[in-house]
Scaffold this active site. Structure first.
Site, PDB file in Angstrom:
ATOM      1  N   SER A   1      -1.049 -66.562  60.383  1.00 22.63           N
ATOM      2  CA  SER A   1      -0.050 -66.705  61.442  1.00 22.63           C
ATOM      3  C   SER A   1      -0.359 -65.726  62.566  1.00 22.63           C
ATOM      4  CB  SER A   1       1.353 -66.423  60.892  1.00 22.63           C
ATOM      5  OG  SER A   1       1.662 -67.292  59.819  1.00 22.63           O
TER       6      SER A   1
ATOM      7  N   TYR B   1       2.003 -62.789  68.802  1.00 27.00           N
ATOM      8  CA  TYR B   1       2.983 -61.978  68.080  1.00 27.00           C
ATOM      9  C   TYR B   1       2.351 -60.697  67.531  1.00 27.00           C
ATOM     10  CZ  TYR B   1       6.468 -60.713  64.531  1.00 27.00           C
ATOM     11  OH  TYR B   1       7.393 -60.047  63.765  1.00 27.00           O
TER      12      TYR B   1
ATOM     13  N   SER C   1       0.669 -70.565  63.973  1.00 25.73           N
ATOM     14  CA  SER C   1      -0.201 -69.927  64.958  1.00 25.73           C
ATOM     15  C   SER C   1      -0.095 -70.704  66.264  1.00 25.73           C
ATOM     16  CB  SER C   1      -1.655 -69.931  64.461  1.00 25.73           C
ATOM     17  OG  SER C   1      -2.488 -69.185  65.320  1.00 25.73           O
ATOM     18  N   GLY C   2       0.156 -69.996  67.348  1.00 24.63           N
ATOM     19  CA  GLY C   2       0.237 -70.631  68.660  1.00 24.63           C
ATOM     20  C   GLY C   2      -1.108 -70.532  69.356  1.00 24.63           C
TER      21      GLY C   2
ATOM     22  N   ASN D   1      -5.121 -63.089  67.843  1.00 24.13           N
ATOM     23  CA  ASN D   1      -4.154 -62.601  66.866  1.00 24.13           C
ATOM     24  C   ASN D   1      -3.961 -63.676  65.801  1.00 24.13           C
ATOM     25  OD1 ASN D   1      -2.094 -60.580  66.100  1.00 24.13           O
ATOM     26  ND2 ASN D   1      -0.631 -62.198  66.550  1.00 24.13           N
TER      27      ASN D   1
END
Length: 366
Positions: free
Chosen positions: A238, A130, A278-279, A202
């Site tokens: 995040s 993101y 967070s992915g 990120n």
């Protein structure tokens, strides 16, 4: 500028000649970058596309692959087929969260253009992180043309790092983040093998950043280098990280999965905890078993190529490969921060690059 240019050597194992994922023979990386150049450039669009091509025939010849999820607040398309069959059947695309569908559809169109019309299917792998703090993420600036450009320029040269491609608008441990890469080599009785890692970073919180055991995030705190001003309700840490691991060692799918899992340890050693929003997604592929039949055949599978000969790394060597993956992941994350440039987004949020002199001082290198 990279970690080793500052005198920071991560781990103890040798790197490949480029210290990049493109040290793995045949692997290519290409970018298409939108904006992202300077602190003064408050462009609404700071984003892009990254393409990782395992080998030139990936459109018709799969490679073995495996995946791991540290935390699932993210998306990577095409994973169910990898989990089911252990096969990666496309180049890997990396972009921002709201452009994932566009890049996925563009890869389908690219395959049709390259292979011609037919009844074959395509399940491209595209992952996202993101960038909405530094990019007009709802402006849908990424198009099919950007995907085509990233594929066209994909090269075996050392990839650029920092504010490039899908990593253009990313933030890492509350410094400017983005794209980063590293590699390691190992000599075995069967010859030399290479492990390369590419990250789109990120993720992470400043206070947890650790480099080679040094608590850099507390030494370079918000008083030394400001952290991005976050909107109300936005949880620190995040954002997401995608880790792509490539190797020419002959891994089977279950071994690729184990390698992908160890990449998460590299994220953890740098201070990432797989935060709630967070992915943190990992994918590993091996080019060491070539000649896997296309996933749709023209000939009758009952007559032609009923079996395929494959090889595998001996289980006793897996620990050594785990070490290489962990180190490469750590250094790729560090490289992305060191190479990145300060960037201001359309709403005035600024992600500051890590200060090289402060970093060297924190690591007691001067």
């Amino acid at each position: 500028m990279r970690a080793r240019d500052l005198g920071i050597d991560v781990g103890s194992h040798r790197t490949g000649p480029l210290n990049a994922i493109t040290d793995v023979p045949g692997v290519r990386v290409g970018y298409s970058t939108i904006g992202g150049s300077t602190e003064a450039d408050a462009s609404s669009a700071n984003t892009g596309v990254t393409m990782i091509v395992p080998h030139d025939d990936i459109w018709t010849e799969p490679v073995f692959a495996g995946t791991h999820r540290l935390n699932g607040s993210g998306e990577m398309t095409g994973l169910e087929w990898i989990r089911e069959a252990g096969e990666l059947t496309s180049p890997i695309g990396l972009t921002n969260t709201h452009s994932l569908g566009v890049v996925r559809d563009a890869l389908v169109a690219e395959q049709v253009e390259r292979r011609g019309p037919g009844q074959y299917w395509c399940l491209p792998v595209v992952a996202e992180t993101y960038d909405g703090l530094l990019n007009d993420i709802n402006g849908h600036h990424v198009t099919r043309q950007h995907v085509s450009e990233a594929l066209r320029v994909a090269s075996t040269d050392a990839p650029a790092e920092g504010n490039v491609g899908g990593g253009t608008g990313m933030i890492c441990h509350e410094f400017k983040g983005g794209s980063g890469t590293s590699s390691r080599v190992i000599d075995t009785a069967a010859g030399r093998f290479t492990v390369g890692v590419f990250v789109q970073a990120n993720h992470g919180r400043r206070q947890r950043l650790s480099i080679e055991g040094v608590p850099v995030g507390t030494k370079i705190d918000a008083d030394a280098v400001p952290v991005p001003e976050l909107p109300r309700g936005y949880e620190r840490g995040s954002g997401s990280i995608v880790v792509i691991v490539a190797t020419d060692a002959p891994f089977l799918p279950h071994q690729c999965e184990r390698i992908a899992q160890r990449a998460a340890l590299g994220v953890g050693r740098m201070g990432g905890t797989g935060e709630q929003y967070s992915g943190d997604l990992m994918l590993a592929f091996s080019t060491g078993n070539r000649g896997i039949p296309p996933y749709q055949w023209d000939e009758d599978p009952q007559v032609e190529r009923a079996t395929v000969d494959v090889s595998m790394v001996a289980p006793q060597l897996m620990t050594s490969f785990f070490d290489l993956v962990v180190e490469s992941t750590e250094e790729a994350i560090l490289n992305c921060m060191i190479a990145a440039s300060t960037l201001t987004g359309p709403t005035g949020v600024t992600a500051h690059a890590i200060d090289h002199e402060l970093l060297k001082a924190a690591m007691s290198l001067e």
